[in-house]
Design a protein around this motif. Structure first.
Motif, PDB file in Angstrom:
ATOM      1  N   ARG A 328       0.829  -1.199   0.000  1.00 20.99           N
ATOM      2  CA  ARG A 328       0.000   0.000   0.000  1.00 20.99           C
ATOM      3  C   ARG A 328       0.868   1.255   0.000  1.00 20.99           C
ATOM      4  O   ARG A 328       0.594   2.224  -0.721  1.00 20.99           O
ATOM      5  CB  ARG A 328      -0.904  -0.027   1.222  1.00 20.99           C
ATOM      6  CG  ARG A 328      -1.799   1.153   1.359  1.00 20.99           C
ATOM      7  CD  ARG A 328      -2.787   0.878   2.467  1.00 20.99           C
ATOM      8  NE  ARG A 328      -3.510   2.079   2.839  1.00 20.99           N
ATOM      9  CZ  ARG A 328      -4.618   2.077   3.567  1.00 20.99           C
ATOM     10  NH1 ARG A 328      -5.101   0.941   4.006  1.00 20.99           N
ATOM     11  NH2 ARG A 328      -5.224   3.192   3.857  1.00 20.99           N
ATOM     12  N   ASN A 332       1.236   4.312  -2.896  1.00 17.51           N
ATOM     13  CA  ASN A 332       1.269   5.768  -2.732  1.00 17.51           C
ATOM     14  C   ASN A 332       2.504   6.362  -3.403  1.00 17.51           C
ATOM     15  O   ASN A 332       2.431   7.410  -4.048  1.00 17.51           O
ATOM     16  CB  ASN A 332       1.239   6.141  -1.248  1.00 17.51           C
ATOM     17  CG  ASN A 332      -0.162   5.993  -0.669  1.00 17.51           C
ATOM     18  OD1 ASN A 332      -1.152   6.024  -1.399  1.00 17.51           O
ATOM     19  ND2 ASN A 332      -0.245   5.813   0.637  1.00 17.51           N
ATOM     20  N   LEU A 333       3.637   5.685  -3.222  1.00 14.63           N
ATOM     21  CA  LEU A 333       4.862   6.140  -3.893  1.00 14.63           C
ATOM     22  C   LEU A 333       4.685   6.112  -5.405  1.00 14.63           C
ATOM     23  O   LEU A 333       5.065   7.055  -6.101  1.00 14.63           O
ATOM     24  CB  LEU A 333       6.029   5.209  -3.545  1.00 14.63           C
ATOM     25  CG  LEU A 333       6.844   5.502  -2.315  1.00 14.63           C
ATOM     26  CD1 LEU A 333       7.915   4.431  -2.156  1.00 14.63           C
ATOM     27  CD2 LEU A 333       7.499   6.871  -2.418  1.00 14.63           C
ATOM     28  N   ASN A 335       1.879   6.137  -7.174  1.00 14.02           N
ATOM     29  CA  ASN A 335       0.924   7.164  -7.610  1.00 14.02           C
ATOM     30  C   ASN A 335       1.584   8.538  -7.670  1.00 14.02           C
ATOM     31  O   ASN A 335       1.204   9.386  -8.469  1.00 14.02           O
ATOM     32  CB  ASN A 335      -0.258   7.241  -6.637  1.00 14.02           C
ATOM     33  CG  ASN A 335      -1.274   6.127  -6.864  1.00 14.02           C
ATOM     34  OD1 ASN A 335      -1.230   5.431  -7.869  1.00 14.02           O
ATOM     35  ND2 ASN A 335      -2.173   5.963  -5.914  1.00 14.02           N
ATOM     36  N   THR A 336       2.556   8.764  -6.797  1.00 12.16           N
ATOM     37  CA  THR A 336       3.237  10.055  -6.771  1.00 12.16           C
ATOM     38  C   THR A 336       4.328  10.137  -7.831  1.00 12.16           C
ATOM     39  O   THR A 336       4.433  11.127  -8.545  1.00 12.16           O
ATOM     40  CB  THR A 336       3.857  10.301  -5.386  1.00 12.16           C
ATOM     41  OG1 THR A 336       2.803  10.294  -4.413  1.00 12.16           O
ATOM     42  CG2 THR A 336       4.582  11.630  -5.314  1.00 12.16           C
ATOM     43  N   ASN A 338       5.405   7.462 -10.176  1.00  7.99           N
ATOM     44  CA  ASN A 338       5.277   6.684 -11.406  1.00  7.99           C
ATOM     45  C   ASN A 338       6.616   6.106 -11.881  1.00  7.99           C
ATOM     46  O   ASN A 338       7.098   6.406 -12.968  1.00  7.99           O
ATOM     47  CB  ASN A 338       4.681   7.600 -12.488  1.00  7.99           C
ATOM     48  CG  ASN A 338       4.307   6.886 -13.774  1.00  7.99           C
ATOM     49  OD1 ASN A 338       4.186   7.503 -14.809  1.00  7.99           O
ATOM     50  ND2 ASN A 338       4.144   5.580 -13.741  1.00  7.99           N
ATOM     51  N   PRO A 339       7.228   5.265 -11.021  1.00  9.68           N
ATOM     52  CA  PRO A 339       8.542   4.713 -11.391  1.00  9.68           C
ATOM     53  C   PRO A 339       8.397   3.533 -12.353  1.00  9.68           C
ATOM     54  O   PRO A 339       7.319   2.937 -12.453  1.00  9.68           O
ATOM     55  CB  PRO A 339       9.075   4.207 -10.053  1.00  9.68           C
ATOM     56  CG  PRO A 339       7.838   3.770  -9.317  1.00  9.68           C
ATOM     57  CD  PRO A 339       6.758   4.756  -9.726  1.00  9.68           C
ATOM     58  N   ARG A 365      -3.873  -3.112  -5.552  1.00  2.08           N
ATOM     59  CA  ARG A 365      -5.124  -2.739  -4.919  1.00  2.08           C
ATOM     60  C   ARG A 365      -5.233  -1.224  -4.731  1.00  2.08           C
ATOM     61  O   ARG A 365      -6.311  -0.657  -4.862  1.00  2.08           O
ATOM     62  CB  ARG A 365      -5.214  -3.428  -3.565  1.00  2.08           C
ATOM     63  CG  ARG A 365      -6.499  -3.201  -2.802  1.00  2.08           C
ATOM     64  CD  ARG A 365      -6.469  -4.026  -1.516  1.00  2.08           C
ATOM     65  NE  ARG A 365      -7.617  -3.765  -0.680  1.00  2.08           N
ATOM     66  CZ  ARG A 365      -8.778  -4.387  -0.781  1.00  2.08           C
ATOM     67  NH1 ARG A 365      -8.931  -5.322  -1.684  1.00  2.08           N
ATOM     68  NH2 ARG A 365      -9.782  -4.085   0.026  1.00  2.08           N
ATOM     69  N   HIS A 366      -4.111  -0.584  -4.419  1.00  2.00           N
ATOM     70  CA  HIS A 366      -4.170   0.815  -4.019  1.00  2.00           C
ATOM     71  C   HIS A 366      -3.606   1.803  -5.042  1.00  2.00           C
ATOM     72  O   HIS A 366      -3.720   3.009  -4.858  1.00  2.00           O
ATOM     73  CB  HIS A 366      -3.464   1.004  -2.670  1.00  2.00           C
ATOM     74  CG  HIS A 366      -4.138   0.278  -1.548  1.00  2.00           C
ATOM     75  ND1 HIS A 366      -5.291   0.725  -0.963  1.00  2.00           N
ATOM     76  CD2 HIS A 366      -3.846  -0.892  -0.928  1.00  2.00           C
ATOM     77  CE1 HIS A 366      -5.678  -0.123  -0.010  1.00  2.00           C
ATOM     78  NE2 HIS A 366      -4.815  -1.117   0.023  1.00  2.00           N
ATOM     79  N   ALA A 367      -2.971   1.316  -6.092  1.00  4.31           N
ATOM     80  CA  ALA A 367      -2.424   2.257  -7.086  1.00  4.31           C
ATOM     81  C   ALA A 367      -3.496   2.601  -8.118  1.00  4.31           C
ATOM     82  O   ALA A 367      -4.415   1.827  -8.362  1.00  4.31           O
ATOM     83  CB  ALA A 367      -1.216   1.647  -7.778  1.00  4.31           C
ATOM     84  N   VAL A 368      -3.374   3.792  -8.724  1.00  2.00           N
ATOM     85  CA  VAL A 368      -4.173   4.116  -9.904  1.00  2.00           C
ATOM     86  C   VAL A 368      -3.913   2.994 -10.918  1.00  2.00           C
ATOM     87  O   VAL A 368      -2.758   2.622 -11.138  1.00  2.00           O
ATOM     88  CB  VAL A 368      -3.733   5.488 -10.478  1.00  2.00           C
ATOM     89  CG1 VAL A 368      -4.335   5.741 -11.845  1.00  2.00           C
ATOM     90  CG2 VAL A 368      -4.094   6.612  -9.501  1.00  2.00           C
ATOM     91  N   PRO A 369      -4.986   2.401 -11.501  1.00  2.63           N
ATOM     92  CA  PRO A 369      -4.797   1.178 -12.286  1.00  2.63           C
ATOM     93  C   PRO A 369      -3.606   1.208 -13.269  1.00  2.63           C
ATOM     94  O   PRO A 369      -2.747   0.313 -13.227  1.00  2.63           O
ATOM     95  CB  PRO A 369      -6.144   1.020 -12.994  1.00  2.63           C
ATOM     96  CG  PRO A 369      -7.134   1.603 -12.017  1.00  2.63           C
ATOM     97  CD  PRO A 369      -6.412   2.759 -11.366  1.00  2.63           C
ATOM     98  N   LEU A 370      -3.510   2.236 -14.115  1.00  2.25           N
ATOM     99  CA  LEU A 370      -2.424   2.252 -15.104  1.00  2.25           C
ATOM    100  C   LEU A 370      -1.048   2.333 -14.440  1.00  2.25           C
ATOM    101  O   LEU A 370      -0.066   1.774 -14.942  1.00  2.25           O
ATOM    102  CB  LEU A 370      -2.611   3.426 -16.081  1.00  2.25           C
ATOM    103  CG  LEU A 370      -1.619   3.485 -17.243  1.00  2.25           C
ATOM    104  CD1 LEU A 370      -1.729   2.264 -18.143  1.00  2.25           C
ATOM    105  CD2 LEU A 370      -1.834   4.751 -18.077  1.00  2.25           C
ATOM    106  N   VAL A 371      -0.983   3.006 -13.290  1.00  5.38           N
ATOM    107  CA  VAL A 371       0.286   3.104 -12.569  1.00  5.38           C
ATOM    108  C   VAL A 371       0.677   1.724 -12.026  1.00  5.38           C
ATOM    109  O   VAL A 371       1.821   1.282 -12.184  1.00  5.38           O
ATOM    110  CB  VAL A 371       0.182   4.129 -11.420  1.00  5.38           C
ATOM    111  CG1 VAL A 371       1.405   4.067 -10.510  1.00  5.38           C
ATOM    112  CG2 VAL A 371       0.009   5.536 -11.971  1.00  5.38           C
ATOM    113  N   THR A 374       1.905  -0.581 -14.811  1.00  3.58           N
ATOM    114  CA  THR A 374       3.174  -0.260 -15.478  1.00  3.58           C
ATOM    115  C   THR A 374       4.357  -0.185 -14.511  1.00  3.58           C
ATOM    116  O   THR A 374       5.449   0.193 -14.923  1.00  3.58           O
ATOM    117  CB  THR A 374       3.063   1.086 -16.248  1.00  3.58           C
ATOM    118  OG1 THR A 374       2.625   2.102 -15.340  1.00  3.58           O
ATOM    119  CG2 THR A 374       2.092   0.992 -17.398  1.00  3.58           C
TER     120      THR A 374
END
Lengths: 404, 404
Positions: A328, A332-333, A335-336, A338-339, A365-371, A374
C-alpha cells in the motif's frame, strides 16, 4: 563484480556531500575530470589526443588533469606512438586508487573496497553489539577498513573517499543524523566530520535506502533505469529515489521517508515522534515483537526466515500483513512518482514470493490502475550488500565513474 | 504580467510532448534555438556576434537560426553597426508570435495568449455545460482561441503552439486521457491529435495540476524554487511536481496522483476504480454532496466560499476536515519529496487561512518533524488562472523561453 553489460554510462549529477560550489574553478575541474574518467571507462587505453577529441576538452586541460590524476595514482600512463608521433597512453589504475563503501547498521558494519573500474577488491562484514555507541561504530568501521586495505596491499592515502550509509535521515545541510534514525545513539552526530577525522579521507554520508537505490543502478541489473524506487524493509522502512537517473535529495536531504506515513491514527508511538507510522506495523522490529509474544526469549530476523520456510502459520500471517502494508505504501509512492521499477531490499529479501506476493497485491489494490500495471516490483538481487556497494558508488560517482 | 524579478533564467529540460528525439538534428537545433531565446530574454537587442559569444554557438549556426526565426516572426532584426562594422541587431518579437494556453475544466474553458517575453496579451474564460462532450469542449476552446487571436490582430499561423490542461491523468506515451479523469467523457480520447487537427498548431497536453506547478515557477513568485509541489484541490485532487527545477513526469506521465491515496478501506467508490480515496473525502464534489444533504437543491463551490465567510458551522467543519485530510496527504508527499514549497491551488484558494490552517496542522502532525518544519505551505496567488498560464508556459518552454 561487473555491472550489467547493457547499463549505460551515466553522468554523476549528484556528486555527494562535500562537493565544491557549482561554477567554481574546482567544480569545473571536477566536472572535467569526470568527463575524462568516463571516456576512460568507455574505452581504454586512450592517448591524450584521443581523450581531447572524445571529451571536447583542450589538450592543455587534458594534459593538466591527467598529470594530476597520475600523481594521485588514479591513472597509469605509458609512452606510445600515434600516427608516427610520440604520445601518452592513459588508462585507469585498477589497483592504485580505491573507493571505500561503509554500511553501519544496528548490529553490523560492512566495508567494501572498489576500484575506479567498479571491481570489488575486498569485502567484509562484522557484527556489533546492539545499542553500540556512535563512537564504537565508527571505530569498528575504521579498523575494518584498515584491515581490508592491508589485505589489498594499498595505503590509506590511496583511498579516494569513503561513502557511509546510515539507517536514518541525514540533514545534508550539515551532515548530521536527525531524529528518526534506527540508531537513536546517532541522532545529532555529525557523521561527515567525525568520520573524516577518523579516516583521514573525504567522507560522503547518506541514508541507507538512498544507497540501496544507487547500488541498484550502479551494480545491479537496472543501470538503464531512469526512475527507480528502492524500498528497504528492515528494522526501519525507507525508500531511496532515483529520479531522472540520479539520486534525489529534495530540500534538506530527507526523502523517501515512507516508514513514517501514518497508517493508524491511534497506533503505536513511533521513534520519529509521530503515531501509527508504517514502521510500527510492518518493520522487522514489530514482526519480531509480534512473534515473540508469549514465548520466553526474543526471536531474530533469521528465525522469521526459517519459520516462514517451515510454513509456520503465525509467521506467514505476520509476513502477509506486513507485505500488504508495504504494498500500500508502494502504491502511494507509485501514484506520486510513477517509477518503472520498485525494488524491495532489506533483511527479508530471502523470503522471495512469500513477501513479494502481498506487496504486489497491495500495490495493485491501491495504485491508480495504469500506474499499478506499469510498475514492476521485484526483490533486490544485491541482498545485504546493497548499502555498502551503494556507499562505494557514491565515491566513484564523485570521481566521474558513476556506472561502468 | 511579468514574473518576479528575482526569478532566474531556467533551461527548458522538459520541452513537452511533441519533442524531437534527443540526439537528433532537430533536437540539436531546438536546443540551440532555446539558447538563443534565453540570451535574448536576458538582454536584448543583441548583435549576432554578441549572441554567438554569449551562447558559445558558431556564427554560422546563430545566423542560420536567427534567419529561420525571423521568417517565423519570432524575432525582429535591424541593421546596425558594432565597432564600426555592419551588424544585425536581434530582439524577440513581442507581438509577432504568440503561445496559447488552454485550460479545460468540468464547467469552463479558459484561453490565454502570451508573448515570447511572457506578457499576457489576451485572456478569457467561458462557462461550459456540465457533462459537455470532449468534442464540445475542444470546439469551444478552438473558437475562443480564434476570438482572442482576432482581438489581438494576429493570424493563427503566428501561434507557436497551444498548451492544454486537462483535469485528469495523461498517458504521455500516446497523449491520451486515462481512467480517473474528472471528465469521464474524455477518457480514451487522444487530446494531442484531436486538438492539433482542430487548431492546426503543435499541441502540448498536460495534467492541470502539473500546469499549476509550472505556472508557479514561471509566472508566480517562486521562479527560483527547485523543489515545489502544487496541490490542486477542486472537483478532484492532484499534485504537480517540480523536481530539480523541472516538471517531473515519471515513467508514463501519471505523477502526483495523491487524490487516489486510500484513506478509508471501506470508504466510497472512487472514479479511479479504487475505494476510499482522498478525493472521496476532501474534494469540492464531496464537500458539496455533504453540505447539500437534506436541502432541496445542490449548492455550488461559490456557496461554500460565501457560507464560510458567514461562519456557517457545518461549512467550517467540512472545510476543516477536508483541510486536515489534504494536510495529511501533503505530509506524505513532503516525507517522500522534501520540497521547499507546497502551494495550494484550485477552487478554494479564496478561503485563505480557513482552509490553510487545517492543511498546515495536518502537515505538521503527520510529517517527519524536520520535514514539516522546513516545508512552507501557502495559497497560490494565481487563482483559477494557474492552469491556463501553465499551459502557455509549456509552449514557451519548448521555445526556450522557460522563465523570464
Amino acid at each position: 563484480m561487473p555491472a550489467h553489460p547493457s547499463s549505460t554510462l551515466r553522468t554523476a549529477r549528484t556528486p555527494g556531500s562535500s562537493t565544491p560550489k557549482p561554477g567554481s574553478q574546482s567544480a569545473l575541474r571536477e566536472r572535467n575530470q569526470q568527463r575524462i574518467v568516463e571516456a576512460l571507462l568507455a574505452s581504454a587505453p586512450l592517448t591524450q589526443a584521443e581523450i581531447s577529441r572524445q571529451t571536447g576538452l583542450s589538450r592543455a586541460t587534458v594534459s593538466n588533469i591527467v598529470g594530476a590524476m597520475n600523481e594521485r595514482r588514479l591513472v597509469i600512463t605509458e609512452p606510445t606512438t600515434s600516427s608516427g608521433r610520440r604520445a601518452l597512453s592513459v588508462r585507469l589504475n585498477e589497483s592504485g586508487a580505491v573507493a571505500a563503501g561503509i554500511d553501519i547498521g544496528r548490529r553490523h558494519v560492512r566495508v567494501v573496497l572498489a576500484s575506479l573500474g567498479h571491481r570489488i577488491l575486498q569485502e567484509e562484514s562484522i557484527l556489533l553489539p546492539l545499542g553500540h555507541s556512535a563512537a564504537d561504530g565508527m571505530d569498528a568501521a575504521a579498523s575494518l577498513l584498515d584491515r581490508l586495505l592491508r589485505r589489498q596491499g594499498v595505503d590509506r592515502s590511496a583511498v579516494l573517499g569513503a561513502g557511509v550509509g546510515i539507517p536514518g535521515p541525514i540533514d545534508r545541510r550539515t551532515g548530521t543524523v536527525v531524529q528518526g534514525a534506527i540508531l537513536p545513539e546517532w541522532v545529532g552526530i555529525n557523521m561527515r566530520e567525525d568520520l573524516a577525522d577518523r579516516l583521514g579521507v573525504p567522507v560522503y554520508v547518506d541514508n541507507d535506502a538512498n544507497l540501496g537505490a544507487l547500488a541498484e543502478v550502479t551494480w545491479g541489473p537496472h543501470g538503464g533505469s531512469e526512475n527507480l524506487i528502492f524500498v528497504k524493509v528492515a528494522s526501519g522502512i525507507g525508500a531511496g529515489l532515483i529520479i531522472n537517473g540520479s539520486l534525489y535529495y529534495g530540500n534538506v536531504g530527507i526523502t523517501g521517508e515512507i516508514g513514517h506515513a501514518t497508517i493508524f491514527d491511534q497506533g503505536l508511538i513511533c521513534r520519529c515522534g509521530n503515531r501509527g507510522c508504517l514502521e510500527t506495523i510492518a518493520s522487522t522490529s514489530i514482526m519480531i515483537e509480534l512473534l515473540s509474544r508469549g514465548s520466553s526469549g526474543t526471536i531474530s530476523t533469521s528465525d522469521i526466515l526459517s519459520r516462514a520456510a517451515g510454513k509456520d502459520p503465525a509467521t506467514l500471517r505476520v509476513i502477509d500483513d506486513a507485505g500488504a502494508a508495504v504494498g500500500r505504501a508502494a502504491a502511494n509512492l507509485a501514484n506520486t512518482l510513477n517509477p518503472e521499477l520498485i525494488i524491495i531490499g532489506g533483511s527479508l529479501t530471502a523470503l522471495g514470493d512469500i513477501f513479494l506476493d502481498p506487496i504486489r497485491r497491495g500495490l495493485l489494490r491501491h495504485a491508480v490502475p495504469l500506474v499499478g500495471e506499469t510498475s514492476t516490483v521485484m526483490m533486490s538481487s544485491l541482498g545485504d550488500r546493497a548499502e555498502a556497494l551503494g556507499a562505494a558508488a557514491l565515491v566513484l560517482q564523485a570521481q566521474g565513474a558513476a556506472a561502468p
